[in-house]
Design an enzyme around this catalytic site. Sequence first.
Site, PDB file in Angstrom:
ATOM      1  N   GLU A 118      16.636 -90.080  64.482  1.00 15.57           N
ATOM      2  CA  GLU A 118      15.972 -89.174  65.433  1.00 15.57           C
ATOM      3  C   GLU A 118      16.093 -89.706  66.852  1.00 15.57           C
ATOM      4  OE1 GLU A 118      12.267 -89.080  63.310  1.00 15.57           O
ATOM      5  OE2 GLU A 118      13.191 -87.852  61.753  1.00 15.57           O
TER       6      GLU A 118
ATOM      7  N   ASN B 279       7.362 -94.855  57.462  1.00 16.37           N
ATOM      8  CA  ASN B 279       7.571 -94.535  58.875  1.00 16.37           C
ATOM      9  C   ASN B 279       6.728 -93.319  59.225  1.00 16.37           C
ATOM     10  OD1 ASN B 279       8.472 -93.936  61.416  1.00 16.37           O
ATOM     11  ND2 ASN B 279      10.588 -93.455  60.804  1.00 16.37           N
ATOM     12  N   TRP B 280       5.688 -93.551  59.996  1.00 15.36           N
ATOM     13  CA  TRP B 280       4.775 -92.448  60.322  1.00 15.36           C
ATOM     14  C   TRP B 280       5.352 -91.515  61.387  1.00 15.36           C
ATOM     15  CZ3 TRP B 280      -0.647 -95.228  61.011  1.00 15.36           C
ATOM     16  CH2 TRP B 280      -0.971 -95.881  59.815  1.00 15.36           C
ATOM     17  N   LYS B 281       6.415 -91.964  62.056  1.00 18.70           N
ATOM     18  CA  LYS B 281       6.980 -91.170  63.161  1.00 18.70           C
ATOM     19  C   LYS B 281       5.856 -90.835  64.153  1.00 18.70           C
ATOM     20  CE  LYS B 281      10.669 -89.787  60.093  1.00 18.70           C
ATOM     21  NZ  LYS B 281      11.656 -88.795  59.666  1.00 18.70           N
TER      22      LYS B 281
ATOM     23  N   HIS C 290      16.699 -95.417  64.527  1.00 24.01           N
ATOM     24  CA  HIS C 290      16.422 -94.269  63.663  1.00 24.01           C
ATOM     25  C   HIS C 290      17.258 -93.081  64.142  1.00 24.01           C
ATOM     26  CE1 HIS C 290      14.450 -91.016  61.593  1.00 24.01           C
ATOM     27  NE2 HIS C 290      13.945 -91.926  60.779  1.00 24.01           N
TER      28      HIS C 290
ATOM     29  N   GLY D 110      13.808 -85.388  55.936  1.00 19.61           N
ATOM     30  CA  GLY D 110      12.894 -84.262  56.154  1.00 19.61           C
ATOM     31  C   GLY D 110      13.400 -82.945  55.613  1.00 19.61           C
TER      32      GLY D 110
ATOM     33  N   GLY E  39       9.425 -91.284  55.196  1.00 14.73           N
ATOM     34  CA  GLY E  39       8.754 -90.546  56.254  1.00 14.73           C
ATOM     35  C   GLY E  39       7.594 -89.737  55.697  1.00 14.73           C
ATOM     36  N   GLY E  40       7.834 -88.441  55.478  1.00 15.10           N
ATOM     37  CA  GLY E  40       6.774 -87.511  55.103  1.00 15.10           C
ATOM     38  C   GLY E  40       5.867 -87.978  53.972  1.00 15.10           C
TER      39      GLY E  40
ATOM     40  N   GLU F 288      19.909 -94.178  55.869  1.00 14.12           N
ATOM     41  CA  GLU F 288      19.227 -92.888  55.887  1.00 14.12           C
ATOM     42  C   GLU F 288      20.239 -91.797  56.256  1.00 14.12           C
ATOM     43  OE1 GLU F 288      14.720 -93.454  56.618  1.00 14.12           O
ATOM     44  OE2 GLU F 288      15.676 -93.334  58.566  1.00 14.12           O
TER      45      GLU F 288
ATOM     46  N   SER G 105      13.877 -88.047  52.289  1.00 12.99           N
ATOM     47  CA  SER G 105      13.209 -87.226  51.272  1.00 12.99           C
ATOM     48  C   SER G 105      12.865 -87.995  50.000  1.00 12.99           C
ATOM     49  CB  SER G 105      14.044 -85.977  50.953  1.00 12.99           C
ATOM     50  OG  SER G 105      14.188 -85.170  52.111  1.00 12.99           O
TER      51      SER G 105
HETATM   52  P1  13P Z   1      11.530 -88.279  55.136  1.00  5.97           P
HETATM   53  O1  13P Z   1      11.072 -89.231  54.075  1.00  5.97           O
HETATM   54  O2  13P Z   1      10.422 -87.430  55.694  1.00  5.97           O
HETATM   55  O3  13P Z   1      12.733 -87.515  54.730  1.00  5.97           O
HETATM   56  O4  13P Z   1      11.974 -89.192  56.391  1.00  5.97           O
HETATM   57  C1  13P Z   1      12.802 -90.271  56.172  1.00  5.97           C
HETATM   58  C2  13P Z   1      12.838 -91.065  57.410  1.00  5.97           C
HETATM   59  O5  13P Z   1      13.357 -90.624  58.422  1.00  5.97           O
HETATM   60  C3  13P Z   1      12.207 -92.395  57.399  1.00  5.97           C
HETATM   61  O6  13P Z   1      12.523 -93.114  58.543  1.00  5.97           O
END
Ligand code: 13P
Length: 258
Positions: A104, A15-17, A102, A180, A240-241, A174, A219
């Site tokens: 967020e 997920n590149w966000k 998600h 994050g 994500g990251g 998640e 993470s």
């Molecule tokens: P991180 O891997 O950066 O913690 O993010 C997870 C995420 O929100 C994937 O959708």
Amino acid sequence: MPEAPSGRRPYMVGNWKMHKTIVEARAYVEELLSSLGAAGGHVDVGVCPPYTALAAAVDGFDGTGVRVFAQNMSAARDGAETGEVSAPMLLELGVAGVVLGHSERRRDQGETDRALGEKVLAALDAGLEPILCVGETEQERDGGEMQRRLRHQVQEGLDQVPPERLGEVTIAYEPVWAIGTDRSATPEQAQEAIAFVRALVGDRSEEAAERVRVLYGGSVKPDNAADIFSQPDVDGALVGGASLEAADFAELVAAAAG
Ligand code: 13P
């Protein structure tokens, strides 16, 4: 991660966000394709670019098997919804699926479980694969409310999906406190929550519970991935990251291949 006895194929989704321009997305596609190697043959792989880079990613991954997902969509086919994008619009681009709910977006855009139930059905009806995100906050976990929260999210999110189609949905567990933060859930915590999510699907259909893929997110990094993936109910990860660098993401795909 060897294929589970149930035959569920490992699944890694990045997920590149809100990261990467079109130019950056093109460069990423090239690098990922050259780094995936044989692991890509044992694992389903997907990426979720922002809307503006979807076409470039679809074009770059064309014919490679790597799936491209949007990060949200409207439940409506069209209408007066400024700033929204519909399932037919995503399909026309060649997008394979869509991430829904998600944390967020739940937090910042006020997405509700009820509205997500409509989105999941709209995605399936349009021929898009939904990845429904669920997960508790730290406060909910500490207050002994994790199961109640997950039950609500899973039941409402899948409420409108007929039992015979439940297996077509992917679910990402998640925990909000792990996103994050560099504080991944332990493998045991991931297993416990994901087994619970699978059991919730099983309340609707035993067959779907065996088939549905449930990913862990929060993470995930090259150094913790293998332990998390070794858990029997964990079918892969939504990352994500650590998915933003193609080489790191390829390493995670290799970890999922076992
Ligand atoms: P991180 O891997 O950066 O913690 O993010 C997870 C995420 O929100 C994937 O959708």
